[in-house]
Scaffold this motif. Sequence first.
Motif, PDB file in Angstrom:
ATOM      1  N   SER A 123       0.871  -1.094   0.045  1.00  0.00           N
ATOM      2  CA  SER A 123       0.156   0.258  -0.154  1.00  0.00           C
ATOM      3  C   SER A 123       0.946   0.999  -0.081  1.00  0.00           C
ATOM      4  CB  SER A 123      -0.793   0.026   1.284  1.00  0.00           C
ATOM      5  OG  SER A 123      -1.876   1.160   1.168  1.00  0.00           O
ATOM      6  N   TYR A 127      -2.537   5.284  -2.766  1.00  0.00           N
ATOM      7  CA  TYR A 127      -3.555   4.478  -1.855  1.00  0.00           C
ATOM      8  C   TYR A 127      -3.715   3.167  -2.683  1.00  0.00           C
ATOM      9  CZ  TYR A 127      -3.740   9.103   0.092  1.00  0.00           C
ATOM     10  OH  TYR A 127      -3.374  10.177   0.779  1.00  0.00           O
ATOM     11  N   PHE A 129      -2.288  -0.756  -3.868  1.00  0.00           N
ATOM     12  CA  PHE A 129      -1.267  -1.881  -3.608  1.00  0.00           C
ATOM     13  C   PHE A 129      -0.693  -1.655  -5.051  1.00  0.00           C
ATOM     14  CE2 PHE A 129      -0.739  -4.674  -0.286  1.00  0.00           C
ATOM     15  CZ  PHE A 129      -2.003  -4.378   0.706  1.00  0.00           C
TER      16      PHE A 129
END
Length: 255
Positions: A123, A127, A129
Amino acid sequence: MAGVLRAERVWVETFTGLRLEQFGRLLKAVRDRGGNGTLRGRPWSLPLAERVLIVAVYYRTNLTMRQLGPLFGISSSTVCRVVQKLGPLLALEPVARPADATDRLWIVDGTLVPVRDRRVGSSSRNYRFSANVQVIVDADTRLVIAASRPVPGTTADAHAWRASGLAECCQGVTVLADGAYLNCGMATPHRKRPHRPLLPGEEADNAAHRTVRRVEHVIGRMKNYKILRDCRQHGNGLHHAVQAIAHMHNLALTS
């Protein structure tokens, strides 16, 4: 026959971003690297050219394998096997140290690629992955010199650069980078000292640095291949995709 050739040209240029001649060079590179295999065992249902086209279309459009299967008249599992088999063979060829290294100017920057594989990404500041990929670009030609293996998106650019091993191919070449690469052996902009403005000469250096350093344009062009906007591949899939896209980007810039 001419109608068939026009149809092939439109299909290739629309879905891969490459002209037919450039796609032919990509196909030759895959064939030379053993893309046809040993021709033993169960044969592929499609010729090599169409299998390479599947991989290029997959990287360009990021369609799911269930969507690509009907387009080529094969099953989604066959599409998966084609991508897994040929994806690594589309990789960018290693770039040797140029003979005129002292006159060259390369640019490095990192980019975040959203991924689904939690072992590859983390993360990060967007905001999502994401994974951090370092890219080296030639300032004159805008060709991609090299791209690193992805690291978690929370990794700072300086740490990602040191871990990438790309510094070895930059020996003797002047490399530009932004302020995130301080103390990495590259030319970076001058920073303001606390409560002190930059000196006139430093302002001029920073202005020249901004004029030359346009690596973001190249990265933005690479992200026309939509797999770099949401990569569903796991394991080494993102690395293979970045290498293949860098290769196709270079082919698109050459005549």
